[in-house]
Scaffold this motif. Structure first.
Motif, PDB file in Angstrom:
ATOM      1  N   PHE A  85       5.726  -6.751   5.324  1.00 18.75           N
ATOM      2  CA  PHE A  85       5.778  -5.369   4.852  1.00 18.75           C
ATOM      3  C   PHE A  85       6.178  -5.336   3.387  1.00 18.75           C
ATOM      4  O   PHE A  85       7.136  -5.989   2.968  1.00 18.75           O
ATOM      5  CB  PHE A  85       6.770  -4.550   5.680  1.00 18.75           C
ATOM      6  N   GLN A  86       5.437  -4.546   2.600  1.00 23.64           N
ATOM      7  CA  GLN A  86       5.733  -4.346   1.190  1.00 23.64           C
ATOM      8  C   GLN A  86       6.000  -2.857   0.943  1.00 23.64           C
ATOM      9  O   GLN A  86       5.477  -1.992   1.655  1.00 23.64           O
ATOM     10  CB  GLN A  86       4.559  -4.803   0.315  1.00 23.64           C
ATOM     11  N   ALA A  87       6.797  -2.569  -0.080  1.00 23.37           N
ATOM     12  CA  ALA A  87       7.176  -1.177  -0.342  1.00 23.37           C
ATOM     13  C   ALA A  87       5.968  -0.283  -0.570  1.00 23.37           C
ATOM     14  O   ALA A  87       5.975   0.900  -0.203  1.00 23.37           O
ATOM     15  CB  ALA A  87       8.120  -1.106  -1.541  1.00 23.37           C
ATOM     16  N   ASN A  88       4.890  -0.829  -1.166  1.00 23.06           N
ATOM     17  CA  ASN A  88       3.714   0.017  -1.414  1.00 23.06           C
ATOM     18  C   ASN A  88       2.859   0.218  -0.171  1.00 23.06           C
ATOM     19  O   ASN A  88       1.816   0.866  -0.232  1.00 23.06           O
ATOM     20  CB  ASN A  88       2.867  -0.548  -2.562  1.00 23.06           C
ATOM     21  N   ASP A  89       3.306  -0.324   0.968  1.00 24.25           N
ATOM     22  CA  ASP A  89       2.600  -0.086   2.229  1.00 24.25           C
ATOM     23  C   ASP A  89       2.921   1.284   2.817  1.00 24.25           C
ATOM     24  O   ASP A  89       2.285   1.696   3.788  1.00 24.25           O
ATOM     25  CB  ASP A  89       2.964  -1.151   3.269  1.00 24.25           C
TER      26      ASP A  89
END
Length: 308
Positions: A85-89
């Motif tokens: 998971f990445q913040a821009n997801d």
């Protein structure tokens, strides 16, 4: 139009289950009520997200909740076991406000009724955010001075804010008297699902108060507004809406949003919508599919594997 029969994803035939998972490349998923309740977990949701990712699906998350910072979302997704998971997801109203203001060159500063974390997200994105903080009790005699506009604002921003005050609402209406001041809003949810046995009122009524008094219609950048769909399509390069599956727990915000945007829709019953409400809804307001919870994807993929 009368209601129609909506299929549960686990009650589809083996061939229909394969056809279902092959019908979308992208999953757009709500968070509160789907992956977790606001203050309690839901079982195996991270495992379900990983099953979708293992099948090659692009999984993004769309919430109407800006009360968490990016690092809090990263920690929350990590705790439920979501891989990579990445913040821009994740997209939420503070981020969509930021996108909209940059795209349309909204003048600054702006007056914000957003939460502290929402304001921090906006400031991190380069927005000059102004707020109203009262250090003493507000009295009728001081209300004019406290809420008087100090300068022109490029926009008034509204979103979920657990510390919202009357003085802030009153100040917002005074800024909105300037017709050059934009009005941009999230926070349209009727309900705030805290845990399985506790749901509290949402923030749409406060927004309606500002709209009614100011005579201004806000630009909505949260679910179920089509504008948010356009933002998502641009940011995530969603070329074919029909190849996207939107998963949510609300008929009025998630399912309606997905239908408005041309996505396929899946309602999960783990959050704000009981099954009776789904059956009683008009056909045009019903989802394409439903499931008891996000975790049903685990069994779905097990069924597909067994029958392959």
């Amino acid at each position: 139009m009368s209601a129609r029969k909506v299929s549960h994803i686990l009650k589809l035939s083996a061939a229909e289950q394969r056809e279902f998972v092959n019908s979308f490349d992208v999953v757009l998923c709500d968070c509160d009520g789907v992956l977790w309740m606001v203050s309690s977990p839901l079982p195996r949701t991270g495992e379900a997200v990983n099953a979708l990712k293992d099948d090659g699906k692009q999984v993004r998350f769309v919430s109407n909740n800006s009360l968490r910072l990016d690092e809090e979302y990263v920690n929350k997704f990590t705790r439920i076991g979501v891989k990579d998971f990445q913040a821009n997801d994740i997209m939420h109203p503070a981020k969509s406000m930021l996108y909209y203001m940059k795209k349309h060159n909204i003048k600054q500063p702006v007056f914000s009724l957003c939460s502290g974390h929402g304001n921090e997200t906006l400031r991190h994105g380069g927005v000059d955010v102004r707020t109203l903080v009262t250090k003493e009790d507000v009295e009728i005699a001081t209300l004019d001075k406290i809420t008087r506009p100090e300068q022109k604002m490029g926009a008034v921003l509204y979103d979920i804010n657990l510390n919202l005050t009357y003085a802030q609402i009153a100040a917002a209406t005074r800024y909105l008297a300037d017709k050059d001041c934009h009005f941009i809003a999230g926070g349209t949810d009727w309900l705030l699902p805290i845990k399985a046995d506790l749901t509290l009122p949402g923030f749409c009524d406060f927004l309606d108060t500002i709209k009614r008094f100011s005579g201004r219609e806000p630009t909505i950048v949260s679910k179920p507004a089509v504008l948010l769909g356009e933002i998502l399509k641009d940011i995530y390069k969603l070329a074919d809406p029909k190849r996207c599956l939107f998963v949510g727990d609300s008929l009025t915000h998630d399912v309606r949003f997905g239908l408005n945007c041309g996505f396929q829709t899946l309602l999960v019953l783990s959050g704000s919508t009981p099954i009776e409400q789904m059956w009683q809804a008009k056909a045009e307001d019903q989802p394409h599919f439903y499931a008891d919870s996000m975790a049903d994807f685990i069994e779905l993929y097990a069924n597909i594997s067994k029958n392959t």
